[in-house]
Scaffold this motif. Structure first.
Motif, short mmCIF file in Angstrom:
data_model
loop_
_atom_site.label_atom_id
_atom_site.label_comp_id
_atom_site.label_asym_id
_atom_site.label_seq_id
_atom_site.Cartn_x
_atom_site.Cartn_y
_atom_site.Cartn_z
N LYS A 8 0.83 -1.19 0.00
CA LYS A 8 0.00 0.00 0.00
C LYS A 8 0.88 1.25 0.00
O LYS A 8 0.58 2.23 -0.70
CB LYS A 8 -0.95 0.01 1.21
CG LYS A 8 -1.85 1.23 1.22
CD LYS A 8 -2.81 1.22 2.38
CE LYS A 8 -3.67 2.48 2.35
NZ LYS A 8 -4.60 2.54 3.47
N THR A 9 1.95 1.24 0.76
CA THR A 9 2.86 2.39 0.82
C THR A 9 3.45 2.68 -0.55
O THR A 9 3.51 3.84 -0.98
CB THR A 9 3.99 2.13 1.83
OG1 THR A 9 3.40 1.81 3.10
CG2 THR A 9 4.88 3.34 2.00
N GLN A 10 3.88 1.63 -1.24
CA GLN A 10 4.44 1.81 -2.59
C GLN A 10 3.37 2.30 -3.55
O GLN A 10 3.63 3.15 -4.41
CB GLN A 10 5.04 0.49 -3.09
CG GLN A 10 6.26 0.04 -2.32
CD GLN A 10 6.65 -1.38 -2.65
OE1 GLN A 10 5.82 -2.21 -3.01
NE2 GLN A 10 7.93 -1.68 -2.52
N LEU A 11 2.16 1.77 -3.43
CA LEU A 11 1.06 2.18 -4.30
C LEU A 11 0.71 3.65 -4.07
O LEU A 11 0.51 4.41 -5.02
CB LEU A 11 -0.16 1.30 -4.05
CG LEU A 11 -1.39 1.57 -4.92
CD1 LEU A 11 -1.07 1.42 -6.40
CD2 LEU A 11 -2.53 0.63 -4.53
N VAL A 12 0.65 4.06 -2.81
CA VAL A 12 0.35 5.47 -2.49
C VAL A 12 1.44 6.38 -3.05
O VAL A 12 1.14 7.44 -3.62
CB VAL A 12 0.17 5.66 -0.96
CG1 VAL A 12 0.17 7.12 -0.58
CG2 VAL A 12 -1.11 4.99 -0.49
N ALA A 13 2.70 5.99 -2.91
CA ALA A 13 3.80 6.80 -3.43
C ALA A 13 3.72 6.93 -4.95
O ALA A 13 3.90 8.02 -5.50
CB ALA A 13 5.14 6.20 -3.02
N ALA A 14 3.43 5.82 -5.64
CA ALA A 14 3.31 5.85 -7.09
C ALA A 14 2.10 6.68 -7.52
O ALA A 14 2.16 7.44 -8.50
CB ALA A 14 3.20 4.43 -7.64
N GLU A 17 2.85 10.36 -7.18
CA GLU A 17 3.71 10.82 -8.28
C GLU A 17 2.90 11.01 -9.56
O GLU A 17 3.05 12.01 -10.26
CB GLU A 17 4.82 9.79 -8.51
CG GLU A 17 5.87 10.27 -9.49
CD GLU A 17 7.02 9.28 -9.60
OE1 GLU A 17 7.41 9.01 -10.75
OE2 GLU A 17 7.49 8.79 -8.56
N LYS A 18 2.00 10.05 -9.87
CA LYS A 18 1.16 10.16 -11.07
C LYS A 18 0.19 11.34 -10.98
O LYS A 18 -0.09 12.00 -11.97
CB LYS A 18 0.36 8.88 -11.30
CG LYS A 18 1.15 7.71 -11.77
CD LYS A 18 1.30 7.73 -13.25
CE LYS A 18 1.96 6.45 -13.71
NZ LYS A 18 2.22 6.46 -15.12
N LYS A 25 -2.68 13.09 0.32
CA LYS A 25 -3.87 13.19 -0.54
C LYS A 25 -4.05 11.92 -1.37
O LYS A 25 -5.16 11.47 -1.60
CB LYS A 25 -3.78 14.42 -1.43
CG LYS A 25 -3.99 15.69 -0.67
CD LYS A 25 -4.15 16.86 -1.58
CE LYS A 25 -4.50 18.02 -0.68
NZ LYS A 25 -4.16 19.28 -1.00
N ALA A 26 -2.95 11.36 -1.83
CA ALA A 26 -3.02 10.12 -2.61
C ALA A 26 -3.53 8.97 -1.74
O ALA A 26 -4.35 8.16 -2.19
CB ALA A 26 -1.65 9.77 -3.18
N GLY A 27 -3.10 8.92 -0.48
CA GLY A 27 -3.58 7.90 0.45
C GLY A 27 -5.07 8.06 0.73
O GLY A 27 -5.81 7.07 0.80
N GLU A 28 -5.51 9.29 0.88
CA GLU A 28 -6.94 9.56 1.10
C GLU A 28 -7.75 9.15 -0.12
O GLU A 28 -8.84 8.59 0.02
CB GLU A 28 -7.16 11.03 1.41
CG GLU A 28 -6.63 11.45 2.77
CD GLU A 28 -6.67 12.97 2.99
OE1 GLU A 28 -7.04 13.71 2.05
OE2 GLU A 28 -6.30 13.40 4.10
N ALA A 29 -7.25 9.41 -1.31
CA ALA A 29 -7.94 9.02 -2.54
C ALA A 29 -8.05 7.50 -2.64
O ALA A 29 -9.12 6.97 -2.97
CB ALA A 29 -7.21 9.58 -3.76
N LEU A 30 -6.97 6.80 -2.34
CA LEU A 30 -6.98 5.34 -2.38
C LEU A 30 -7.95 4.78 -1.35
O LEU A 30 -8.73 3.86 -1.66
CB LEU A 30 -5.57 4.79 -2.15
CG LEU A 30 -5.43 3.28 -2.21
CD1 LEU A 30 -5.82 2.74 -3.57
CD2 LEU A 30 -4.01 2.87 -1.86
N ASP A 31 -7.95 5.33 -0.15
CA ASP A 31 -8.88 4.87 0.89
C ASP A 31 -10.33 5.13 0.49
O ASP A 31 -11.21 4.30 0.76
CB ASP A 31 -8.57 5.55 2.22
CG ASP A 31 -7.25 5.07 2.83
OD1 ASP A 31 -6.78 3.99 2.45
OD2 ASP A 31 -6.72 5.80 3.70
N ALA A 32 -10.59 6.27 -0.15
CA ALA A 32 -11.95 6.59 -0.59
C ALA A 32 -12.42 5.61 -1.67
O ALA A 32 -13.56 5.13 -1.62
CB ALA A 32 -12.01 8.02 -1.12
N ILE A 33 -11.55 5.29 -2.61
CA ILE A 33 -11.91 4.34 -3.67
C ILE A 33 -12.17 2.97 -3.08
O ILE A 33 -13.16 2.31 -3.42
CB ILE A 33 -10.80 4.28 -4.74
CG1 ILE A 33 -10.76 5.58 -5.53
CG2 ILE A 33 -10.99 3.10 -5.69
CD1 ILE A 33 -9.57 5.73 -6.45
#
Length: 96
Positions: A8-14, A17-18, A25-33
């Motif tokens: 999950k950490t690697q996914l959030v970092a990637a 970056e994208k 914010k990327a972690g929040e977006a992933l958690d929301a999805i």
């Protein structure tokens, strides 16, 4: 040799970056999805992720199963399982 799955950490970092944003914010977006998919599939619906696949819940009927260690036959109640059908585009990109 198989590669370790992305954490999950690697996914959030990637994802950060994208998206050209920070990891929070990327972690929040992933958690929301993840939350939206869980709610929809739990309610019996399905979610299509374009280019990835379709996640859905399927009901399995009651059936007779066998305990492999003892050979004993037993009745298993009906239950639900989560399934995912992979999109053709993803299959084609993997096999290309």
């Amino acid at each position: 040799m198989a590669q370790k799955p992305m954490t999950k950490t690697q996914l959030v970092a990637a994802l950060a970056e994208k998206m050209d944003t920070d990891k929070k914010k990327a972690g929040e977006a992933l958690d929301a999805i993840t939350s939206l998919i869980t709610e929809e599939v739990s309610a019996g619906g399905a979610v299509t992720l374009p280019g990835v696949g379709k996640i859905f819940c399927r009901e399995r009927p009651a059936r007779t199963v066998r305990n492999p260690s003892t050979g004993e036959q037993m009745q298993k109640e009906a239950d639900k399982v989560v399934k995912m059908t992979i999109a053709k585009a993803l299959k084609d990109s993997v096999n290309a």
